[in-house]
Design a protein around this motif. Structure first.
Motif, PDB file in Angstrom:
ATOM      1  N   PRO A 183       9.666  -9.759 -20.159  1.00 20.10           N
ATOM      2  CA  PRO A 183       8.569 -10.242 -19.322  1.00 20.10           C
ATOM      3  C   PRO A 183       8.715  -9.851 -17.848  1.00 20.10           C
ATOM      4  N   VAL A 184       7.585  -9.667 -17.206  1.00 19.50           N
ATOM      5  CA  VAL A 184       7.516  -9.520 -15.761  1.00 19.50           C
ATOM      6  C   VAL A 184       6.599 -10.648 -15.278  1.00 19.50           C
ATOM      7  N   VAL A 185       7.142 -11.488 -14.398  1.00 19.52           N
ATOM      8  CA  VAL A 185       6.417 -12.697 -14.005  1.00 19.52           C
ATOM      9  C   VAL A 185       6.059 -12.633 -12.524  1.00 19.52           C
ATOM     10  N   VAL A 186       4.780 -12.891 -12.236  1.00 14.55           N
ATOM     11  CA  VAL A 186       4.310 -12.915 -10.855  1.00 14.55           C
ATOM     12  C   VAL A 186       3.800 -14.319 -10.569  1.00 14.55           C
ATOM     13  N   THR A 187       4.351 -14.954  -9.525  1.00 10.50           N
ATOM     14  CA  THR A 187       3.868 -16.290  -9.163  1.00 10.50           C
ATOM     15  C   THR A 187       3.431 -16.273  -7.699  1.00 10.50           C
ATOM     16  N   GLY A 188       2.478 -17.143  -7.367  1.00  9.10           N
ATOM     17  CA  GLY A 188       2.024 -17.258  -5.981  1.00  9.10           C
ATOM     18  C   GLY A 188       1.777 -18.717  -5.664  1.00  9.10           C
ATOM     19  N   ALA A 189       2.315 -19.188  -4.513  1.00  2.00           N
ATOM     20  CA  ALA A 189       2.155 -20.607  -4.172  1.00  2.00           C
ATOM     21  C   ALA A 189       2.247 -20.804  -2.664  1.00  2.00           C
ATOM     22  N   HIS A 190       1.552 -21.825  -2.179  1.00  7.13           N
ATOM     23  CA  HIS A 190       1.640 -22.186  -0.765  1.00  7.13           C
ATOM     24  C   HIS A 190       2.971 -22.856  -0.484  1.00  7.13           C
ATOM     25  N   ARG A 191       3.521 -22.553   0.695  1.00  8.22           N
ATOM     26  CA  ARG A 191       4.667 -23.317   1.178  1.00  8.22           C
ATOM     27  C   ARG A 191       4.423 -23.550   2.669  1.00  8.22           C
ATOM     28  N   GLY A 192       3.903 -24.694   3.009  1.00  9.98           N
ATOM     29  CA  GLY A 192       3.493 -24.975   4.384  1.00  9.98           C
ATOM     30  C   GLY A 192       2.376 -24.029   4.787  1.00  9.98           C
ATOM     31  N   ALA A 193       2.538 -23.349   5.904  1.00 13.27           N
ATOM     32  CA  ALA A 193       1.516 -22.415   6.386  1.00 13.27           C
ATOM     33  C   ALA A 193       1.721 -21.008   5.829  1.00 13.27           C
ATOM     34  N   ARG A 194       2.614 -20.904   4.888  1.00 14.14           N
ATOM     35  CA  ARG A 194       2.926 -19.584   4.325  1.00 14.14           C
ATOM     36  C   ARG A 194       2.459 -19.526   2.872  1.00 14.14           C
ATOM     37  N   TYR A 195       2.303 -18.295   2.394  1.00 13.06           N
ATOM     38  CA  TYR A 195       2.005 -18.109   0.980  1.00 13.06           C
ATOM     39  C   TYR A 195       3.114 -17.219   0.418  1.00 13.06           C
ATOM     40  N   MET A 196       3.780 -17.667  -0.626  1.00  9.96           N
ATOM     41  CA  MET A 196       4.906 -16.931  -1.201  1.00  9.96           C
ATOM     42  C   MET A 196       4.483 -16.291  -2.530  1.00  9.96           C
ATOM     43  N   ILE A 197       4.718 -15.006  -2.624  1.00  7.20           N
ATOM     44  CA  ILE A 197       4.464 -14.306  -3.902  1.00  7.20           C
ATOM     45  C   ILE A 197       5.824 -13.827  -4.416  1.00  7.20           C
ATOM     46  N   ARG A 223      14.348 -10.288  -8.104  1.00  8.93           N
ATOM     47  CA  ARG A 223      13.184 -11.013  -7.618  1.00  8.93           C
ATOM     48  C   ARG A 223      12.773 -10.405  -6.297  1.00  8.93           C
ATOM     49  N   VAL A 224      11.504 -10.070  -6.174  1.00  7.73           N
ATOM     50  CA  VAL A 224      10.959  -9.541  -4.918  1.00  7.73           C
ATOM     51  C   VAL A 224      10.008 -10.593  -4.377  1.00  7.73           C
ATOM     52  N   ILE A 225      10.253 -11.029  -3.131  1.00  6.57           N
ATOM     53  CA  ILE A 225       9.498 -12.155  -2.587  1.00  6.57           C
ATOM     54  C   ILE A 225       8.718 -11.745  -1.338  1.00  6.57           C
ATOM     55  N   PHE A 226       7.403 -11.889  -1.412  1.00  5.72           N
ATOM     56  CA  PHE A 226       6.539 -11.696  -0.235  1.00  5.72           C
ATOM     57  C   PHE A 226       6.378 -13.047   0.439  1.00  5.72           C
ATOM     58  N   ASP A 227       6.500 -13.058   1.753  1.00  9.34           N
ATOM     59  CA  ASP A 227       6.338 -14.280   2.541  1.00  9.34           C
ATOM     60  C   ASP A 227       5.227 -13.976   3.554  1.00  9.34           C
ATOM     61  N   LEU A 228       4.017 -14.511   3.300  1.00  7.90           N
ATOM     62  CA  LEU A 228       2.853 -14.092   4.094  1.00  7.90           C
ATOM     63  C   LEU A 228       2.201 -15.270   4.814  1.00  7.90           C
ATOM     64  N   PRO A 229       1.745 -15.046   6.062  1.00  5.20           N
ATOM     65  CA  PRO A 229       1.046 -16.123   6.760  1.00  5.20           C
ATOM     66  C   PRO A 229      -0.350 -16.343   6.176  1.00  5.20           C
ATOM     67  N   THR A 230      -0.719 -17.611   6.004  1.00  4.46           N
ATOM     68  CA  THR A 230      -2.039 -17.901   5.430  1.00  4.46           C
ATOM     69  C   THR A 230      -3.105 -17.885   6.530  1.00  4.46           C
ATOM     70  N   ALA A 231      -4.342 -17.717   6.105  1.00  2.00           N
ATOM     71  CA  ALA A 231      -5.453 -17.681   7.071  1.00  2.00           C
ATOM     72  C   ALA A 231      -5.774 -19.100   7.531  1.00  2.00           C
TER      73      ALA A 231
END
Ligand code: CA
Length: 357
Positions: free
Chosen positions: A272-286, A349-357
């Motif tokens: 399996p290859v698993v992609v998850t996305g969730a808010h963490r405070g003002a950030r969005y983690m993929i 695991r590759v983790i994107f840490d992105l600022p939310t709008a």
């Protein structure tokens, strides 16, 4: 060489046979057209064939031989007393390689055979050599990766140009496949490099100049694109909360596609290859995780556009650009990218840490 002689005149047949055997060849012989055409299925390396034959004539033998899988490319030389132009044209149109006019000398025969063999052999050998080179390219390092896809293209074109008049359909198809493979690899590579440099420029541009909002459905778009390319849609799981981040959508789609593409490349079908996305405070983690061989801590710490990882050595078509593109894309939106060991020490695991709008 195994040479098939098709000749109804006993004296000529025996003279030829003795001459060829004395020169180290193996001879099989036939005294009429039908027998000759049948013996062509025994896989001779070259055929010498009279035109005036009982049963069917030399032209009919040639037509029959060219319809055999073993006979499609075998050098075929006519032995004939009739050597006028129309005879020759007819023979050549049917796929004969040469004519030898009777009476002939031993030199005539040996020269004609040598000429045919030389024409035939270098091309076949060179095609094989190109294919071997092409296979070894896939393990070459990145600096070669930038150049080698074009070698297959140029080498294939050169062979087609130099053999344009005599090339066999089978060889042509093989060369065209080689050229297409090289051109497609070069195209993919060029596309990645253009994107990478574009992202590097975008990072330097003032934030207001960039398109700044990207809906998280982009994750699904990128992941699906990679899964379809890898024919692994069944192995892909995507679980993402809705959200909007500050990043150009095209960049995020490409970044996700690169990372998910790598995850498929380094794991085997069924994993399996698993992609998850969730808010963490003002950030969005993929997070994208695979169950491939992963990377060592040192490799994870040192990744960059042109760093060759152990991981990339195992990659079929090199260049560690995928992760660099993903990182530049994240940074172009004011975010970041990090790498971590997979759960239980397995995979990456590759983790994107992105600022939310
Ligand atoms: Ca004859």
């Amino acid at each position: 060489m195994k040479i098939l002689i098709i000749e109804d005149e006993l004296a000529i047949r025996e003279t030829l046979q003795d001459m060829l055997e004395l020169n180290g060849h193996t001879v099989i012989a036939a005294a009429d057209g039908p027998t000759g055409a049948a013996r062509a299925a025994e896989g001779p390396d070259l055929i010498l064939c009279d035109i005036g034959l009982p049963g069917f004539d030399g032209y009919q033998v040639l037509t029959a031989v060219r319809q055999l899988p073993e006979g499609r490319e075998v050098p075929f030389i006519f032995l004939t007393a009739r050597a006028d132009r129309s005879d020759q044209r007819r023979g050549m149109a049917l796929g004969a390689d040469d004519y030898i006019t009777k009476p002939f000398t031993q030199r005539d025969i040996l020269d004609a055979i040598a000429a045919r063999v030389q024409r035939q052999k270098p091309l076949r050998e060179r095609v094989e050599q190109l294919l071997v080179e092409r296979r070894s390219e896939v393990s070459a390092n990145w600096s070669h990766e930038l150049m080698t896809p074009l070698n297959g293209v140029l080498g294939g074109l050169e062979l087609i140009e130099s053999e344009a008049d005599t090339i066999q359909p089978g060889e042509l198809k093989q060369l065209l496949a080689l050229i297409r493979g090289g051109a497609e690899r070069q195209h993919t590579l060029s596309r990645k490099l253009v994107l990478y440099f574009e992202l590097e420029q975008a990072k330097a541009a003032p934030p207001l100049a960039r398109p700044l909002r990207c809906d998280m459905t982009a994750i699904m778009t990128g992941a699906n694109r990679a899964a379809e390319a890898a024919k692994r849609t069944a192995d892909l799981t995507v679980r993402c909360d809705p959200g909007v981040v500050l990043l150009a959508e095209a960049y995020l789609v490409s970044a996700i596609a690169e990372v998910v593409g790598n995850a498929f490349r380094f794991s085997t079908p069924g994993q399996p290859v698993v992609v998850t996305g969730a808010h963490r405070g003002a950030r969005y983690m993929i997070e994208i995780s695979d169950q491939g061989p992963g990377m060592t801590a040192e490799e994870r710490a040192g990744f960059g556009a042109f760093v060759q990882f152990g991981r990339v050595h195992r990659e079929q078509q090199g260049l560690g650009l995928g992760l660099a593109i993903a990182r530049s894309a994240a940074e172009s939106g004011g975010g970041g990218l990090s790498l971590a060991e997979g759960a239980g020490g397995r995979g990456l695991r590759v983790i994107f840490d992105l600022p939310t709008a």
